[in-house]
Design an enzyme around this catalytic site. Structure first.
Site, PDB file in Angstrom:
ATOM      1  N   ALA A   1       1.626  -0.124  10.807  1.00  0.00           N
ATOM      2  CA  ALA A   1       1.349  -1.513  10.470  1.00  0.00           C
ATOM      3  C   ALA A   1       0.539  -1.562   9.189  1.00  0.00           C
ATOM      4  CB  ALA A   1       0.575  -2.196  11.600  1.00  0.00           C
ATOM      5  N   MET A   2       0.365  -2.776   8.656  1.00  0.00           N
ATOM      6  CA  MET A   2      -0.327  -2.930   7.380  1.00  0.00           C
ATOM      7  C   MET A   2      -1.236  -4.152   7.403  1.00  0.00           C
ATOM      8  SD  MET A   2      -0.903  -1.771   4.420  1.00  0.00           S
ATOM      9  CE  MET A   2      -2.097  -2.579   3.365  1.00  0.00           C
TER      10      MET A   2
ATOM     11  N   GLU B   1       0.845  -1.187   0.000  1.00  0.00           N
ATOM     12  CA  GLU B   1       0.000   0.000   0.000  1.00  0.00           C
ATOM     13  C   GLU B   1       0.886   1.245   0.000  1.00  0.00           C
ATOM     14  OE1 GLU B   1      -2.729   0.468   3.276  1.00  0.00           O
ATOM     15  OE2 GLU B   1      -3.807   2.039   2.238  1.00  0.00           O
TER      16      GLU B   1
ATOM     17  N   HIS C   1      -9.590  -3.854   9.737  1.00  0.00           N
ATOM     18  CA  HIS C   1      -9.510  -3.651   8.289  1.00  0.00           C
ATOM     19  C   HIS C   1      -9.956  -4.895   7.515  1.00  0.00           C
ATOM     20  CE1 HIS C   1      -7.996   0.283   7.337  1.00  0.00           C
ATOM     21  NE2 HIS C   1      -6.811   0.156   7.905  1.00  0.00           N
TER      22      HIS C   1
ATOM     23  N   ASN D   1      -2.466  -6.362   5.308  1.00  0.00           N
ATOM     24  CA  ASN D   1      -2.464  -7.385   4.252  1.00  0.00           C
ATOM     25  C   ASN D   1      -3.348  -8.574   4.632  1.00  0.00           C
ATOM     26  OD1 ASN D   1      -0.117  -5.892   3.190  1.00  0.00           O
ATOM     27  ND2 ASN D   1       0.911  -6.823   4.940  1.00  0.00           N
TER      28      ASN D   1
ATOM     29  N   HIS E   1      -6.870  -2.040  14.960  1.00  0.00           N
ATOM     30  CA  HIS E   1      -7.060  -1.306  13.706  1.00  0.00           C
ATOM     31  C   HIS E   1      -6.812  -2.220  12.497  1.00  0.00           C
ATOM     32  CE1 HIS E   1      -6.790   2.402  11.162  1.00  0.00           C
ATOM     33  NE2 HIS E   1      -6.011   1.611  10.432  1.00  0.00           N
ATOM     34  N   GLU E   2      -5.677  -2.886  12.505  1.00  0.00           N
ATOM     35  CA  GLU E   2      -5.340  -3.731  11.349  1.00  0.00           C
ATOM     36  C   GLU E   2      -6.308  -4.902  11.255  1.00  0.00           C
ATOM     37  OE1 GLU E   2      -3.459  -2.160   9.507  1.00  0.00           O
ATOM     38  OE2 GLU E   2      -2.554  -0.847  11.006  1.00  0.00           O
TER      39      GLU E   2
END
Ligand code: TRP
Ligand code: ZN
Length: 880
Positions: A269-270, A129, A308, A272, A304-305
């Site tokens: 963080a992400m 991202e 998502h 995926n 949060h992650e």
């Protein structure tokens, strides 16, 4: 192939993609300097494509790739049938459906941008991202192209852990002894949610049973030395999974959920799909090494992650102008989660402080943009406080306007209607309307209009008729490119206090808070049967992201501090009282008169410091002065020296006048007990350490002894870092240096503590800080290629150390410009974030503003800039 030149992308130019990719098979052969990537794509003409007629060429994004071959339906494509252009590859197509195979070579070792595939401490990882996938292979790298991914990873046996999205479907060894693993993700996703990890990692494992009884494996991967720091993140993950089932009815959808901790990472963080990747600092914690703030940050980022997975992954964004669709909604979700897990009022205070300090400043600066921007040059520059925090406030206002149950009906409809799709902010609002027969037509302006609205409130009471009238006027100052502003639909939560501090029962159900719907530029709200003049408590819980003006007297603010039933507004009253005192002191400083002791503020703070009925965390927040950055945001023209002088004077006056109260409260809270990061204990530590800071500011030998003793025997990082910070700030320099050295010697093996150690020094208000920072950049533990280290040492100074950054000789600005220029070659995303404080030069007094501007100008003229840095610097220089 190379990065395209800076160009502006407009929302109004959005076109549906010409081609879709039904399936994506990726094959990686990992090598540090020459990783081979083969991708096999099932390409199909998009029936909804907007370009009509003959088959247009296929456009694939690609940056920094070495193209090895292109084949269609199994046959090599001759070079005249495709073109390598700046930013991508254009291929002539044979028909509406075909299989495309592309081989590329990339160099993870040379990739310091931390976008695409790179190495962190010898471990392979990805960050895609927003537009990082194009650094891995040629691909339609846009979120409205959703595909089923299958990923095979081949690597030497020194990388035993090989991960990607979804479920592991095969593993084995190749003829030449390499390991091979294949992952299959059953959910279609855009390329930005792709992830790959390869390394020599350890992991902890747990399980979660979903509401419908499915068993999910949870794994957290990290380098072996950190294996003892995983428990808190796993607990936070399980809490998040349960909460999303209970509050939103959302279950997890794969059999496995993995988190990987990585030391080199541009953001927190992400998300995926099935394989979240985290900045180590945002996931790893133990009581000895992590502060309370870190524990709470980890809980909220893990949530949060995880959240998502629905708000972002199952339902994703059509294009990057819709970024707040997933980020604003998900920040709102994680904020509510944290409020439910901890103290709701304290969480709200922290979020509002961030908004007021940083988002308001952003919205008043050269990068000001709406929650749904109209244009951008580099999308990475739009992962902003406006998209995240103001975006969350916009969702919160919908929640406030509709009520909790109606909001849930709206979110259910949104997820059901758009599951598996790439959609827009408009789709979100429409689902909220359709599920409830609501009208959010005017409310939509919050998405398109930039700038912070100002509410001016006046009131009148008529004793004879018993009527009380509140008149609210709204206006939004112009922002770059948006001169005209229209009235917004603003929910204003208010209460009316009688002379005993009780709420008048003004709501229909007899309770004390009503939501006023402000929709006009000016509107009067009338309350009847109000015998005596009430005191209004305005914008309770901060019901809208606005600046509210009302002519409160200091006495009224003290009254609200003690009596308001809304804990947020009790705190807000304390901050308004402090702001009144601080702005008066700034005026005195500017006119050169001696600074006067702020008696009203002292009286107000005295009344809360010993209030043992109040949550100690709330007391700590009430006793904290607004930061210099927040004070700066209040001013039309910023006079840094006046802010610094007024704030230091006020702190010392409070420390002096309330010494005995601070001491009594410190002693009362200074008890030994085993560490637990729960809200109650965190609250007590925060008040204790707030008192300690004031006591040390007072500078008595006795106070410094308290800090020395605490540093000596602390068993948790919250208490040791607080004591060390107080000593660095207020002990003699030679002593501070000794403590710092001892602390480093003890913790040098621990990356997260070393980051804390750097940050403590760079944010010290002492004059020697800039020289010290220059030394720290030579320290063996400093790494220019590691964003956490850069943030701790450089941004700790430029973004969090107002006093030293704004030294009158301008050396702080020169230093930052030098670092930004150097960093742009290494990591453009970080360089462009770091330059932010300088880009707001327009708000400062002439002389200082011109020094800041000159530093920005020097950055601009330093050579060829990245698109990231070029956008923020050019926008800064063209704004007056
Ligand atoms: N989507 C991520 C989040 O949870 C943001 C993010 C992580 C990101 N890494 C990034 C954005 C790199 C841009 C570049 O908020
Ligand atoms: Zn996010």
């Amino acid at each position: 192939m190379k990065e395209a030149q800076p160009r502006t992308v407009y929302l109004k130019d959005y076109r549906a993609p010409d081609y879709l990719i039904d399936h994506t098979q990726l094959h990686f052969e990992l090598e540090p300097q020459a990783t081979l990537v083969k991708s096999t794509l099932g390409v199909r003409r998009n029936p909804a494509a907007e370009s009509s007629g003959a088959l247009p060429p296929l456009w694939l994004d690609g940056v920094d790739l070495e193209l090895l071959s292109v084949a269609i339906n199994g046959e090599l494509v001759p070079a005249q049938r495709y073109r390598e252009l700046p930013g991508g590859l254009e291929i002539d197509v044979p028909g509406e459906n075909f299989e495309l195979e592309i081989c590329t070579r990339i160099n993870p070792q040379a990739n310091t941008s931390l976008e695409g595939l790179y190495l962190s401490n010898g471990m392979y990882c990805t960050q895609c991202e927003a537009e990082g996938f194009r650094k891995i292979t040629y691909y339609p790298d846009r979120p409205d192209v959703m595909s089923l991914f299958t990923t095979t990873i081949v690597a030497p046996p020194t990388y035993p852990v090989l991960l990607s999205n979804g479920n592991k479907v095969a593993s084995g060894t190749t003829d030449d002894g390499r390991l091979t693993v294949t992952w299959e993700d059953p959910f279609a996703k855009p390329a930005y949610l792709f992830a790959l990890v390869g390394g020599d990692l350890q992991w902890v494992e747990d399980r979660f049973t979903t509401a419908s009884g499915r068993d999910v494996k949870l794994q957290l991967f990290t380098e072996a030395k950190n294996i003892g720091k995983c428990a808190h993140a796993i607990t936070s993950l399980k809490h998040s999974m349960r909460w999303d089932e209970e509050v939103y009815g959302r279950e997890y959808d794969l059999d496995i959920f993995m988190i990987v901790a990585v030391d080199h990472f541009n953001m927190g963080a992400m998300e995926n799909k099935g394989l979240n990747i985290f900045n180590s600092a945002c996931v790893l914690a133990s009581p000895e090494t992590a502060t309370d703030a870190a524990f709470q940050r980890i809980e909220s980022i893990v949530a949060h992650e995880y959240f998502h997975n629905w708000s972002g992954n199952r339902v994703t964004c059509r294009d990057w102008f819709q970024l707040s669709l997933k980020e604003g909604f998900t920040v709102f979700r994680d904020a509510e989660f944290s409020a439910d897990m901890n103290s709701r009022a304290v969480k709200r205070i922290e979020d509002v402080t961030l908004l007021r300090t940083s988002q308001f400043a952003e919205d008043a600066g050269p990068m000001s943009h709406p929650v749904r921007p109209d244009s951008y040059m580099e999308i990475s520059n739009f992962y902003t406080l406006t998209i995240y925090e103001k975006g969350a406030e916009v969702v919160r206002m919908i929640h406030t306007l509709l009520g909790a149950e109606a909001f849930r009906r709206g979110s259910d409809l949104y997820f059901e209607r758009h599951d598996g799709c790439a959609v827009t902010c408009e789709d979100f609002v429409r689902a909220m309307e359709d599920a409830n027969g609501a009208d959010l037509q005017q409310f939509r302006r919050w998405y398109s209009q930039a700038g912070t609205p100002v509410l001016e409130v006046t009131d009148a009471h008529d004793a004879a008729s018993g009527t009380y009238r509140l008149t609210i006027r709204q206006f939004t100052p112009a922002t770059p490119g948006q001169e005209e502003k229209l009235p917004l639909h603003i929910p204003v939560a208010i209460g009316l206090l009688d002379d005993k501090g009780q709420d008048l029962p003004i709501a229909e159900d007899g309770s004390g808070t009503v939501i006023l719907h402000l929709t006009e530029a000016e509107q009067t709200f009338e309350f009847n049967q109000v015998a005596t003049r009430p005191l209004p408590s305005l914008l309770r819980r901060f019901s809208a992201p606005v600046k509210l003006r009302y002519g409160y007297s200091d006495a009224q603010l003290q009254f609200l501090m003690q009596h308001d039933s809304d804990a947020f507004n009790r705190w807000d009253a304390s901050q308004r009282l402090a702001l009144n005192a601080l702005s008066e002191l700034q005026a005195q400083y500017r006119t050169g008169v001696p600074l006067q002791t702020p008696e009203q503020l002292i009286a107000g703070f005295r009344s809360v410091i010993s209030d043992t009925a109040l949550d100690p965390a709330l007391v700590a927040k009430m006793l904290s002065l607004p930061s210099a950055q927040e004070l700066a945001e209040q001013e039309g023209e910023i006079d840094a020296a006046a802010i610094i002088a007024a704030r230091a004077f006020t702190r010392d006056a409070l420390a002096d006048a309330l010494h005995d109260e601070f001491m009594a409260r410190f002693k009362q809270l200074d008890i030994r007990k085993p560490y637990a990061p729960n809200a109650g204990d965190i609250a007590e530590r925060s008040l204790k350490n707030t008192c300690l800071a004031y006591l040390c500011a007072n500078g008595t030998a006795q106070a410094l002894d308290l800090a020395r003793a605490q540093l000596d025997r602390a068993e948790n990082m919250t208490d040791s870092a607080a004591a060390l910070a107080a000593l660095v700030e207020f002990a003699p320099e030679s002593e501070a240096t000794t403590h710092l050295q001892a602390f480093y010697d003890r913790w040098q093996q621990d990356t997260q503590v070393v980051e804390t150690w750097f940050g403590l020094q760079s944010s010290s208000a002492n004059y020697g800080t800039l020289a010290r920072i220059k030394q720290l950049m030579e320290h063996p533990a400093f790494e220019f290629t590691n964003p956490n280290k850069v943030r701790a040492v450089i941004a700790g100074f430029s973004a969090r150390n107002f006093t030293q950054f704004h030294r009158e000789d301008g050396s702080g600005f020169e230093f930052l410009a030098d670092q930004v220029i150097a960093l742009d070659k290494v990591n453009p995303q970080i360089a462009s974030r770091l330059v932010t404080p300088l880009t707001r030069w327009q708000k400062y007094r002439e002389e200082e503003g011109q020094k800041m501007r000159a530093a920005v100008q020097r950055v601009m003229e330093s050579g060829e800039l990245s698109r990231d840095l070029f956008e923020v610097v050019s926008k800064s220089l063209s704004t007056r």
